[in-house]
Design a protein around this motif. Structure first.
Motif, PDB file in Angstrom:
ATOM      1  N   SER A 163    -103.099 -46.638 -94.610  1.00  0.00           N
ATOM      2  CA  SER A 163    -103.144 -45.200 -94.902  1.00  0.00           C
ATOM      3  C   SER A 163    -104.472 -44.563 -94.486  1.00  0.00           C
ATOM      4  CB  SER A 163    -102.910 -44.959 -96.391  1.00  0.00           C
ATOM      5  OG  SER A 163    -103.905 -45.616 -97.164  1.00  0.00           O
ATOM      6  N   ASP A 164    -105.525 -45.372 -94.338  1.00  0.00           N
ATOM      7  CA  ASP A 164    -106.823 -44.841 -93.912  1.00  0.00           C
ATOM      8  C   ASP A 164    -106.855 -44.532 -92.414  1.00  0.00           C
ATOM      9  OD1 ASP A 164    -107.680 -45.183 -96.481  1.00  0.00           O
ATOM     10  OD2 ASP A 164    -108.711 -47.091 -96.099  1.00  0.00           O
ATOM     11  N   PHE A 165    -105.851 -44.991 -91.696  1.00  0.00           N
ATOM     12  CA  PHE A 165    -105.864 -44.833 -90.244  1.00  0.00           C
ATOM     13  C   PHE A 165    -104.626 -44.082 -89.761  1.00  0.00           C
ATOM     14  CE2 PHE A 165    -107.961 -48.827 -91.441  1.00  0.00           C
ATOM     15  CZ  PHE A 165    -109.257 -48.511 -91.055  1.00  0.00           C
ATOM     16  N   ARG A 166    -104.252 -43.089 -90.535  1.00  0.00           N
ATOM     17  CA  ARG A 166    -103.088 -42.284 -90.169  1.00  0.00           C
ATOM     18  C   ARG A 166    -103.537 -40.995 -89.491  1.00  0.00           C
ATOM     19  NH1 ARG A 166     -98.303 -43.823 -91.782  1.00  0.00           N
ATOM     20  NH2 ARG A 166     -97.385 -41.749 -91.609  1.00  0.00           N
ATOM     21  N   GLN A 167    -102.797 -40.615 -88.501  1.00  0.00           N
ATOM     22  CA  GLN A 167    -103.035 -39.333 -87.826  1.00  0.00           C
ATOM     23  C   GLN A 167    -102.148 -38.293 -88.492  1.00  0.00           C
ATOM     24  OE1 GLN A 167    -103.309 -38.909 -83.377  1.00  0.00           O
ATOM     25  NE2 GLN A 167    -101.378 -37.814 -83.684  1.00  0.00           N
ATOM     26  N   PRO A 168    -102.719 -37.211 -89.020  1.00  0.00           N
ATOM     27  CA  PRO A 168    -101.908 -36.228 -89.737  1.00  0.00           C
ATOM     28  C   PRO A 168    -100.953 -35.489 -88.798  1.00  0.00           C
ATOM     29  CG  PRO A 168    -104.134 -35.397 -89.428  1.00  0.00           C
ATOM     30  CD  PRO A 168    -104.140 -36.830 -88.974  1.00  0.00           C
ATOM     31  N   GLU A 169     -99.915 -34.929 -89.372  1.00  0.00           N
ATOM     32  CA  GLU A 169     -98.985 -34.105 -88.611  1.00  0.00           C
ATOM     33  C   GLU A 169     -99.754 -32.968 -87.938  1.00  0.00           C
ATOM     34  OE1 GLU A 169     -94.940 -31.446 -89.462  1.00  0.00           O
ATOM     35  OE2 GLU A 169     -96.351 -31.895 -91.084  1.00  0.00           O
ATOM     36  N   SER A 170     -99.413 -32.672 -86.696  1.00  0.00           N
ATOM     37  CA  SER A 170    -100.123 -31.617 -85.967  1.00  0.00           C
ATOM     38  C   SER A 170     -99.157 -30.838 -85.089  1.00  0.00           C
ATOM     39  CB  SER A 170    -101.246 -32.217 -85.104  1.00  0.00           C
ATOM     40  OG  SER A 170    -100.705 -33.046 -84.091  1.00  0.00           O
ATOM     41  N   VAL A 171     -99.580 -29.618 -84.747  1.00  0.00           N
ATOM     42  CA  VAL A 171     -98.784 -28.762 -83.866  1.00  0.00           C
ATOM     43  C   VAL A 171     -99.712 -28.072 -82.874  1.00  0.00           C
ATOM     44  CG1 VAL A 171     -96.942 -28.296 -85.537  1.00  0.00           C
ATOM     45  CG2 VAL A 171     -98.947 -26.797 -85.455  1.00  0.00           C
ATOM     46  N   SER A 172     -99.122 -27.697 -81.760  1.00  0.00           N
ATOM     47  CA  SER A 172     -99.772 -26.796 -80.803  1.00  0.00           C
ATOM     48  C   SER A 172     -98.888 -25.564 -80.704  1.00  0.00           C
ATOM     49  CB  SER A 172     -99.919 -27.455 -79.433  1.00  0.00           C
ATOM     50  OG  SER A 172    -100.773 -28.572 -79.494  1.00  0.00           O
ATOM     51  N   ILE A 173     -99.507 -24.404 -80.558  1.00  0.00           N
ATOM     52  CA  ILE A 173     -98.728 -23.170 -80.550  1.00  0.00           C
ATOM     53  C   ILE A 173     -99.145 -22.280 -79.384  1.00  0.00           C
ATOM     54  CG2 ILE A 173     -98.412 -23.174 -83.055  1.00  0.00           C
ATOM     55  CD1 ILE A 173    -100.578 -20.975 -83.205  1.00  0.00           C
ATOM     56  N   GLU A 174     -98.232 -21.410 -78.991  1.00  0.00           N
ATOM     57  CA  GLU A 174     -98.573 -20.275 -78.146  1.00  0.00           C
ATOM     58  C   GLU A 174     -98.278 -19.037 -78.977  1.00  0.00           C
ATOM     59  OE1 GLU A 174     -96.165 -20.336 -74.668  1.00  0.00           O
ATOM     60  OE2 GLU A 174     -94.293 -19.874 -75.709  1.00  0.00           O
ATOM     61  N   PHE A 175     -99.075 -17.985 -78.781  1.00  0.00           N
ATOM     62  CA  PHE A 175     -98.905 -16.814 -79.634  1.00  0.00           C
ATOM     63  C   PHE A 175     -99.317 -15.542 -78.901  1.00  0.00           C
ATOM     64  CE2 PHE A 175    -103.258 -18.158 -80.214  1.00  0.00           C
ATOM     65  CZ  PHE A 175    -103.992 -16.985 -80.365  1.00  0.00           C
ATOM     66  N   VAL A 176     -98.787 -14.441 -79.404  1.00  0.00           N
ATOM     67  CA  VAL A 176     -99.163 -13.110 -78.929  1.00  0.00           C
ATOM     68  C   VAL A 176     -99.759 -12.371 -80.117  1.00  0.00           C
ATOM     69  CG1 VAL A 176     -98.329 -10.902 -78.081  1.00  0.00           C
ATOM     70  CG2 VAL A 176     -97.424 -13.025 -77.126  1.00  0.00           C
ATOM     71  N   GLU A 177    -100.912 -11.790 -79.917  1.00  0.00           N
ATOM     72  CA  GLU A 177    -101.615 -11.091 -80.993  1.00  0.00           C
ATOM     73  C   GLU A 177    -101.502  -9.583 -80.799  1.00  0.00           C
ATOM     74  OE1 GLU A 177    -105.970 -11.296 -83.242  1.00  0.00           O
ATOM     75  OE2 GLU A 177    -105.712 -12.152 -81.234  1.00  0.00           O
ATOM     76  N   LEU A 178    -101.100  -8.889 -81.864  1.00  0.00           N
ATOM     77  CA  LEU A 178    -101.025  -7.431 -81.842  1.00  0.00           C
ATOM     78  C   LEU A 178    -102.044  -6.899 -82.839  1.00  0.00           C
ATOM     79  CD1 LEU A 178     -97.814  -8.602 -81.801  1.00  0.00           C
ATOM     80  CD2 LEU A 178     -97.441  -6.199 -81.249  1.00  0.00           C
TER      81      LEU A 178
END
Length: 656
Positions: free
Chosen positions: A241-256
């Motif tokens: 458990s000390d060597f786990r990579q956490p869940e991750s995401v990459s996103i694309e977005f448009v900012e208004l």
């Protein structure tokens, strides 16, 4: 005799007889009575009959058990209450999706089950709440009071505006049930007391001080010895458990962001004047009337109605007589408890506050005029219009600057809303693609990530963006999110472009971290062994001063250390007070961990118990009350736990 009856009703004969008697009911009784949970309920709490506490819970004897169901609606209402509490406590960090956990649902259900357990216990004990107790409790609620007194009109209005709206009868039943449920638990709490010996023992522990000496050991040399492959694999397997990579995401977005849009142009004079004419009523002060009234309650039958009308008519004539004292007439005759003692004074009244017949008559009158009798649902009113104010408007010139500022702000907000709406419409044509819609709307697509929960920079640090980015809908469907508000007139729309599940990293990627962890553990163990060796020397009689001189350690005296003080650290303080008191002429020794790889050894030279006689005046009574309350709460929990063991609780988790 009673014991004989009980003995005769607990054997196999009565079981056989009960079985024969219950057979005819088999085909006419609802299935929920056979021990299951009803279709629209989430739980069922059953209690054996008072006269047969040992009754079995299986059918047909289960038909004799008293029960209460917890409906799906009751559960949802309680769960929403907990949701609102969590939202208020956590603010922007609240994650509605995470809140929908089975653990939280069972917590809400557990509260409801405890309430029904207590309710059944109260019914079993014959607790009944009378009408007078219900009325007294309702009258004491501040939200139903006007000028410190219960106001029936306000009471009905507040119930009608509640969520959910309730009739007086429904609310009275709710209060009756709540009082019945709370009577036994509250009686347990209020009847609790602290004996003199228990109280003095508690003060001795809570007020205890210790004279301590602490020597901080120097850090041991960091371990640099080789780590074998077997040791690496063993540590990796034991501490995955000390060597786990956490869940991750990459996103694309448009900012208004409205701040980045071209500024809106000031409106011309014609536009401002047109807006003024359209909203002229907004600049008129609301008309108010200072009023007093005399209420004559009327019964439901014709005779009572006529008697009330005749009395109100006589009072109106008396009030119109020259020199009449309206306030005195109200004090002597009005049936309105909220205004009677104030001479019928209602204060300044605006439209929309009073019932319609009363309001229409009041605002049709002139200052000084006596109006009535006026009939309403409450009876007959005699009304005095004392003063009138408001109802005057402001000129265009007076409000021009305000209109100009509002128009400029409105135009800017409209431009933002139009652009946001355009982008949403374009995205709806192809919900899984953002770049094309952004290009057509003239907006840039930005990328961010990968980032994990609770981390990220820029907009990824926003809790609402985090919730959307890690939501199942966006991850699984690959669709573009709805606009997410970052701030007023500032929002983003995003799409998850990559998602990586939480996973244990392969050994070849964390080999160096594993080796470092093994060596750090060796260093920690070496430091602990060094401290244990010194404690052993102290236990054999060597003084801390002599040992410190021999080992070149600095001794820090901690005289009068109080229980609970985080000195030198909370964990160290806990260890010091967990050590046994020293025997006469001796010390009590131990070790404390002060940080990674660093320890200290201590000796307790003296323990001084707390003294009740040294407490400031009044503090002893306060602490005694608090201690009694703690014992009462513990007894209350024990009572509920005992009742739950006696009763049968059935939960339908599929209904949650």
């Amino acid at each position: 005799m009673l014991q004989k009856l009980r003995d005769k009703t607990s054997g196999w004969i009565v079981t056989l007889i009960m079985g024969l008697l219950m057979i005819p009911f088999l085909f006419v009784i609802d299935s929920s009575y056979l021990g299951g949970v009803g279709a629209n309920n989430v739980a069922r709490v059953q209690a054996p009959p008072r006269w047969w506490q040992s009754a079995p819970s299986w059918w047909p004897a289960s038909l004799l058990w008293k029960h209460h169901e917890i409906s799906t609606n009751e559960f949802r209402e309680r769960f929403e209450q907990l949701r609102m509490q969590s939202r208020q406590q956590q603010g922007e960090a609240f994650d509605s999706q995470r809140f929908e956990s089975t653990e939280n649902k069972l917590q809400a259900l557990d509260q409801l089950i405890n309430e029904q357990v207590v309710r059944l216990a109260a019914e079993d004990a014959g607790v009944v709440v009378g009408d007078e107790a219900v009325a007294s409790y309702i009258a004491s609620i501040p939200g139903f009071q006007s000028n410190g007194k219960f106001d029936p009109t306000l009471y009905r209005e507040q119930l009608a505006r509640g969520l959910p709206p309730r009739t007086p009868a429904q609310f009275e039943q709710l209060v009756r049930d709540s009082l019945q449920q709370s009577l036994i638990p509250s009686a347990i709490v209020t009847s609790a007391f602290a004996s003199k010996s228990d109280f003095e023992r508690a003060i001795q522990l809570l007020g205890e001080t210790r004279d301590v000496e602490l020597a901080v050991l120097p850090p041991v040399a960091a371990d640099t010895s080789p780590v074998s492959d077997a040791q690496i694999h063993q540590w990796y397997n034991d501490h995955g458990s000390d060597f786990r990579q956490p869940e991750s995401v990459s996103i694309e977005f448009v900012e208004l962001n409205a701040a980045n849009l071209p500024p809106a142009q000031p409106a011309d004079e014609a536009t401002l004047r047109k807006r003024y004419e359209e909203e002229k009523t907004r600049f008129v002060d609301a008309e108010q009337r200072l009023a007093s009234h005399i209420l004559i309650s009327a019964g439901s039958d014709a005779a009572a109605q006529k008697a009330a009308l005749d009395k109100a008519t006589r009072l109106a004539e008396q009030a119109r007589a020259p020199g009449a004292d309206f306030a005195a007439l109200a004090k002597a005759n009005s049936d309105d408890p909220g205004s009677k003692d104030a001479g019928g004074d209602l204060g300044w009244v605006e439209k929309g506050v009073m019932v319609k017949p009363f309001e229409d008559a009041l605002f049709a009158g002139k200052p000084g005029e006596i109006i009535g009798p006026v009939k309403s649902d409450f009876g007959y009113h005699v009304i005095l219009v004392r003063e009138v104010k408001g109802g005057q408007g402001k000129s265009f010139e007076e409000v021009r600057d305000q209109l100009a500022a509002e128009q400029l702000k409105g135009d800017a907000e409209k431009a933002f809303a139009d652009l946001s709406g355009k982008l949403v419409d374009l995205v709806m044509k192809n919900p899984t693609e953002l770049a094309g819609a952004a290009k057509e709307a003239g907006l840039a697509v930005q990328t961010l990530g990968p980032f994990s929960r609770g981390e990220g920079s820029g907009i990824a640090a926003n809790p609402a963006v985090q919730r959307a980015a890690f939501s199942d809908a966006l991850i699984q469907d690959g669709t573009v999110s709805d606009p997410i508000e970052i701030a007023p007139n500032h929002s983003v729309m995003l799409r998850v472009t990559q998602h990586t599940e939480e996973q244990t990293l392969p050994l070849d990627k964390v080999r160096d971290r594993v080796i470092a962890a093994v060596r750090a553990d060796r260093t920690q163990q070496a430091a602990g062994k060094q401290a244990d060796a010194l404690v052993a020397r102290l236990a054999k009689g060597e003084t801390l001063a002599a040992m410190a001189q021999a080992e070149q350690l600095q001794v820090n005296p901690l005289p009068g250390l109080q229980r609970g003080m985080p000195v030198p650290t909370p964990a160290a303080s806990h260890a010091i007070f967990a050590a046994p008191a020293p025997a006469e002429g001796k010390v009590s020794a131990g070790r404390v961990e002060l940080g990674p790889g660093q320890y200290g050894v201590f000796v307790v030279n003296k323990v001084t118990p707390g003294d009740v006689s040294k407490l400031p005046p009044g503090q002893a009574d306060t602490i005694r009350s608090q201690f009694a309350a703690m014992q009462g709460e513990a007894a209350q929990r024990a009572f509920i736990d005992a009742m739950r063991k006696r009763y049968k609780v059935t939960i339908q988790e599929a209904q949650l």
